[in-house]
Scaffold this motif. Structure first.
Motif, PDB file in Angstrom:
ATOM      1  N   PHE A   1      10.796 -12.163   7.520  1.00 33.39           N
ATOM      2  CA  PHE A   1      10.197 -10.858   7.766  1.00 33.39           C
ATOM      3  C   PHE A   1      11.224  -9.735   7.684  1.00 33.39           C
ATOM      4  CE2 PHE A   1       7.671 -13.985  10.314  1.00 33.39           C
ATOM      5  CZ  PHE A   1       6.650 -14.101   9.389  1.00 33.39           C
ATOM      6  N   VAL A   2      12.467 -10.029   8.087  1.00 33.48           N
ATOM      7  CA  VAL A   2      13.526  -9.013   8.020  1.00 33.48           C
ATOM      8  C   VAL A   2      13.819  -8.679   6.558  1.00 33.48           C
ATOM      9  CG1 VAL A   2      15.951  -8.519   8.555  1.00 33.48           C
ATOM     10  CG2 VAL A   2      14.499  -9.653  10.255  1.00 33.48           C
ATOM     11  N   GLY A   3      13.951  -9.708   5.733  1.00 31.90           N
ATOM     12  CA  GLY A   3      14.203  -9.486   4.307  1.00 31.90           C
ATOM     13  C   GLY A   3      13.049  -8.762   3.637  1.00 31.90           C
ATOM     14  N   ALA A   4      11.818  -9.166   3.988  1.00 31.99           N
ATOM     15  CA  ALA A   4      10.636  -8.512   3.434  1.00 31.99           C
ATOM     16  C   ALA A   4      10.615  -7.043   3.822  1.00 31.99           C
ATOM     17  CB  ALA A   4       9.371  -9.209   3.928  1.00 31.99           C
ATOM     18  N   GLU A   5      10.909  -6.798   5.090  1.00 33.43           N
ATOM     19  CA  GLU A   5      10.907  -5.417   5.580  1.00 33.43           C
ATOM     20  C   GLU A   5      11.922  -4.561   4.820  1.00 33.43           C
ATOM     21  OE1 GLU A   5      11.855  -3.091   9.699  1.00 33.43           O
ATOM     22  OE2 GLU A   5      10.988  -5.099   9.839  1.00 33.43           O
ATOM     23  N   GLU A   6      13.098  -5.121   4.517  1.00 38.73           N
ATOM     24  CA  GLU A   6      14.111  -4.372   3.760  1.00 38.73           C
ATOM     25  C   GLU A   6      13.575  -3.962   2.385  1.00 38.73           C
ATOM     26  OE1 GLU A   6      17.628  -6.810   3.590  1.00 38.73           O
ATOM     27  OE2 GLU A   6      17.965  -6.636   5.766  1.00 38.73           O
TER      28      GLU A   6
ATOM     29  N   GLU B   1      -1.395   9.415  -6.838  1.00 40.44           N
ATOM     30  CA  GLU B   1      -1.050   8.120  -7.436  1.00 40.44           C
ATOM     31  C   GLU B   1       0.091   7.459  -6.667  1.00 40.44           C
ATOM     32  OE1 GLU B   1      -0.301   8.706 -11.636  1.00 40.44           O
ATOM     33  OE2 GLU B   1      -2.258   9.677 -11.881  1.00 40.44           O
ATOM     34  N   LEU B   2       1.068   8.247  -6.260  1.00 41.10           N
ATOM     35  CA  LEU B   2       2.186   7.709  -5.482  1.00 41.10           C
ATOM     36  C   LEU B   2       1.701   7.248  -4.108  1.00 41.10           C
ATOM     37  CD1 LEU B   2       4.895  10.355  -6.448  1.00 41.10           C
ATOM     38  CD2 LEU B   2       4.799   7.965  -7.201  1.00 41.10           C
ATOM     39  N   LEU B   3       0.779   8.006  -3.527  1.00 44.12           N
ATOM     40  CA  LEU B   3       0.215   7.627  -2.233  1.00 44.12           C
ATOM     41  C   LEU B   3      -0.498   6.280  -2.324  1.00 44.12           C
ATOM     42  CD1 LEU B   3      -0.430   8.349   0.743  1.00 44.12           C
ATOM     43  CD2 LEU B   3      -2.484   9.491  -0.102  1.00 44.12           C
ATOM     44  N   GLU B   4      -1.208   6.055  -3.438  1.00 38.80           N
ATOM     45  CA  GLU B   4      -1.903   4.782  -3.636  1.00 38.80           C
ATOM     46  C   GLU B   4      -0.918   3.610  -3.637  1.00 38.80           C
ATOM     47  OE1 GLU B   4      -5.196   4.116  -3.699  1.00 38.80           O
ATOM     48  OE2 GLU B   4      -5.525   6.233  -3.284  1.00 38.80           O
ATOM     49  N   LEU B   5       0.289   3.849  -4.120  1.00 41.33           N
ATOM     50  CA  LEU B   5       1.324   2.808  -4.102  1.00 41.33           C
ATOM     51  C   LEU B   5       1.931   2.668  -2.703  1.00 41.33           C
ATOM     52  CD1 LEU B   5       3.218   3.699  -7.411  1.00 41.33           C
ATOM     53  CD2 LEU B   5       1.639   1.784  -7.049  1.00 41.33           C
ATOM     54  N   LYS B   6       1.949   3.767  -1.961  1.00 40.01           N
ATOM     55  CA  LYS B   6       2.588   3.792  -0.643  1.00 40.01           C
ATOM     56  C   LYS B   6       1.765   3.058   0.425  1.00 40.01           C
ATOM     57  CE  LYS B   6       4.461   7.028   2.747  1.00 40.01           C
ATOM     58  NZ  LYS B   6       4.642   8.421   3.129  1.00 40.01           N
ATOM     59  N   VAL B   7       0.444   3.178   0.370  1.00 41.90           N
ATOM     60  CA  VAL B   7      -0.425   2.621   1.419  1.00 41.90           C
ATOM     61  C   VAL B   7      -0.216   1.112   1.611  1.00 41.90           C
ATOM     62  CG1 VAL B   7      -2.845   2.147   2.008  1.00 41.90           C
ATOM     63  CG2 VAL B   7      -2.128   4.473   1.438  1.00 41.90           C
ATOM     64  N   PRO B   8      -0.255   0.288   0.547  1.00 43.89           N
ATOM     65  CA  PRO B   8      -0.054  -1.148   0.784  1.00 43.89           C
ATOM     66  C   PRO B   8       1.345  -1.460   1.340  1.00 43.89           C
ATOM     67  CG  PRO B   8      -0.600  -0.727  -1.537  1.00 43.89           C
ATOM     68  CD  PRO B   8      -0.588   0.587  -0.843  1.00 43.89           C
ATOM     69  N   LEU B   9       2.338  -0.670   0.956  1.00 36.64           N
ATOM     70  CA  LEU B   9       3.687  -0.888   1.488  1.00 36.64           C
ATOM     71  C   LEU B   9       3.737  -0.574   2.979  1.00 36.64           C
ATOM     72  CD1 LEU B   9       5.687   0.637  -1.477  1.00 36.64           C
ATOM     73  CD2 LEU B   9       5.777  -1.764  -0.741  1.00 36.64           C
ATOM     74  N   LEU B  10       3.055   0.489   3.393  1.00 33.42           N
ATOM     75  CA  LEU B  10       2.981   0.818   4.821  1.00 33.42           C
ATOM     76  C   LEU B  10       2.276  -0.300   5.591  1.00 33.42           C
ATOM     77  CD1 LEU B  10       2.065   4.611   4.696  1.00 33.42           C
ATOM     78  CD2 LEU B  10       4.161   3.630   5.656  1.00 33.42           C
ATOM     79  N   MET B  11       1.210  -0.836   4.990  1.00 35.15           N
ATOM     80  CA  MET B  11       0.481  -1.925   5.644  1.00 35.15           C
ATOM     81  C   MET B  11       1.352  -3.177   5.761  1.00 35.15           C
ATOM     82  SD  MET B  11      -2.403  -0.821   6.620  1.00 35.15           S
ATOM     83  CE  MET B  11      -3.161  -2.397   6.999  1.00 35.15           C
ATOM     84  N   ASN B  12       2.097  -3.493   4.704  1.00 31.93           N
ATOM     85  CA  ASN B  12       2.978  -4.659   4.736  1.00 31.93           C
ATOM     86  C   ASN B  12       4.090  -4.462   5.764  1.00 31.93           C
ATOM     87  OD1 ASN B  12       1.370  -5.569   2.687  1.00 31.93           O
ATOM     88  ND2 ASN B  12       2.946  -5.520   1.107  1.00 31.93           N
ATOM     89  N   LEU B  13       4.641  -3.254   5.812  1.00 30.54           N
ATOM     90  CA  LEU B  13       5.687  -2.953   6.787  1.00 30.54           C
ATOM     91  C   LEU B  13       5.136  -3.048   8.210  1.00 30.54           C
ATOM     92  CD1 LEU B  13       8.601  -2.196   7.199  1.00 30.54           C
ATOM     93  CD2 LEU B  13       7.983   0.196   6.844  1.00 30.54           C
ATOM     94  N   ALA B  14       3.923  -2.569   8.410  1.00 34.75           N
ATOM     95  CA  ALA B  14       3.290  -2.672   9.732  1.00 34.75           C
ATOM     96  C   ALA B  14       3.146  -4.138  10.130  1.00 34.75           C
ATOM     97  CB  ALA B  14       1.926  -1.981   9.732  1.00 34.75           C
ATOM     98  N   GLN B  15       2.784  -5.000   9.184  1.00 35.54           N
ATOM     99  CA  GLN B  15       2.650  -6.423   9.488  1.00 35.54           C
ATOM    100  C   GLN B  15       4.009  -7.027   9.864  1.00 35.54           C
ATOM    101  OE1 GLN B  15      -0.234  -7.887   9.849  1.00 35.54           O
ATOM    102  NE2 GLN B  15       0.630  -9.859  10.365  1.00 35.54           N
ATOM    103  N   CYS B  16       5.065  -6.625   9.175  1.00 36.06           N
ATOM    104  CA  CYS B  16       6.418  -7.088   9.531  1.00 36.06           C
ATOM    105  C   CYS B  16       6.776  -6.646  10.952  1.00 36.06           C
ATOM    106  CB  CYS B  16       7.458  -6.527   8.560  1.00 36.06           C
ATOM    107  SG  CYS B  16       7.435  -7.268   6.917  1.00 36.06           S
ATOM    108  N   ARG B  17       6.444  -5.399  11.289  1.00 34.09           N
ATOM    109  CA  ARG B  17       6.772  -4.885  12.627  1.00 34.09           C
ATOM    110  C   ARG B  17       5.944  -5.604  13.694  1.00 34.09           C
ATOM    111  NH1 ARG B  17      11.008  -4.859  12.316  1.00 34.09           N
ATOM    112  NH2 ARG B  17      11.156  -4.020  14.398  1.00 34.09           N
ATOM    113  N   LEU B  18       4.697  -5.959  13.372  1.00 34.17           N
ATOM    114  CA  LEU B  18       3.886  -6.751  14.308  1.00 34.17           C
ATOM    115  C   LEU B  18       4.547  -8.108  14.555  1.00 34.17           C
ATOM    116  CD1 LEU B  18       0.155  -6.178  13.277  1.00 34.17           C
ATOM    117  CD2 LEU B  18       1.178  -5.718  15.507  1.00 34.17           C
ATOM    118  N   LYS B  19       5.034  -8.741  13.479  1.00 29.40           N
ATOM    119  CA  LYS B  19       5.697 -10.044  13.610  1.00 29.40           C
ATOM    120  C   LYS B  19       6.932  -9.938  14.501  1.00 29.40           C
ATOM    121  CE  LYS B  19       3.282 -12.746  10.791  1.00 29.40           C
ATOM    122  NZ  LYS B  19       2.642 -13.983  11.242  1.00 29.40           N
ATOM    123  N   ALA B  20       7.576  -8.764  14.499  1.00 32.04           N
ATOM    124  CA  ALA B  20       8.785  -8.537  15.310  1.00 32.04           C
ATOM    125  C   ALA B  20       8.442  -7.996  16.707  1.00 32.04           C
ATOM    126  CB  ALA B  20       9.709  -7.560  14.582  1.00 32.04           C
TER     127      ALA B  20
END
Length: 159
Positions: free
Chosen positions: A25-30, A55-74
């Protein structure tokens, strides 16, 4: 160069997803943070609401969601709340964002906010009703346990 930055974002996301699946999760978060940083730099060049920015926002949303999942794991609930809230501000019908924010609010012991998020997730996606009700039941149980502990402490204080 802006094109190079933009071209590197999908690859960083894929690398982050691979690391996440490996429980790194740490590596993924990086990787997710690197991709977000590049997108945010590119977004600063655009006017909010215009097509390039969107268009950039559309790319940003899934990254924010993935980062949120990493932070939940931590167990970093507050940062998870921050990321999911940003998603909800841009995408108010994002069911996953409400569910993850509900989990984060439960972890940070914001029971009312957690219930609200789980209720909103159920409202948006009926197939999550059972799962969300279980989450709410866990919050209710924990609340009863905490209330009982508080009562015991008060009883000791005044006995």
């Amino acid at each position: 160069d802006a094109d190079e930055k933009l071209d590197s974002v999908p690859q960083l996301k894929l690398e982050g997803n691979r690391l996440f699946k490996e429980d790194n999760f740490v590596g993924a978060e990086e990787k997710y943070r690197a991709a977000l940083s590049r997108l945010e730099q590119l977004m600063l060049r655009e006017k909010p609401g215009e097509s390039e920015w969107t268009e950039l926002l559309e790319l940003k949303v899934p990254l924010l969601m993935n980062l949120a999942q990493c932070r939940l794991k931590a167990n970093d609930y507050y940062e998870a709340i921050t990321h999911t809230t940003e998603v909800i501000q841009h995408k108010p019908d994002n069911v996953k964002a409400y569910f993850r924010r509900g989990k984060a609010n439960a972890g940070a012991w914001n029971p009312e906010a957690a219930r609200d998020d789980f209720n909103k997730a159920m409202q948006l996606d009926k197939s999550l009703t059972s799962t969300c009700r279980k989450e709410i039941a866990l919050i209710d149980e924990e609340e009863k346990r905490k209330d009982s502990q508080d009562k015991q402490k008060l009883d000791k204080l005044f006995s």
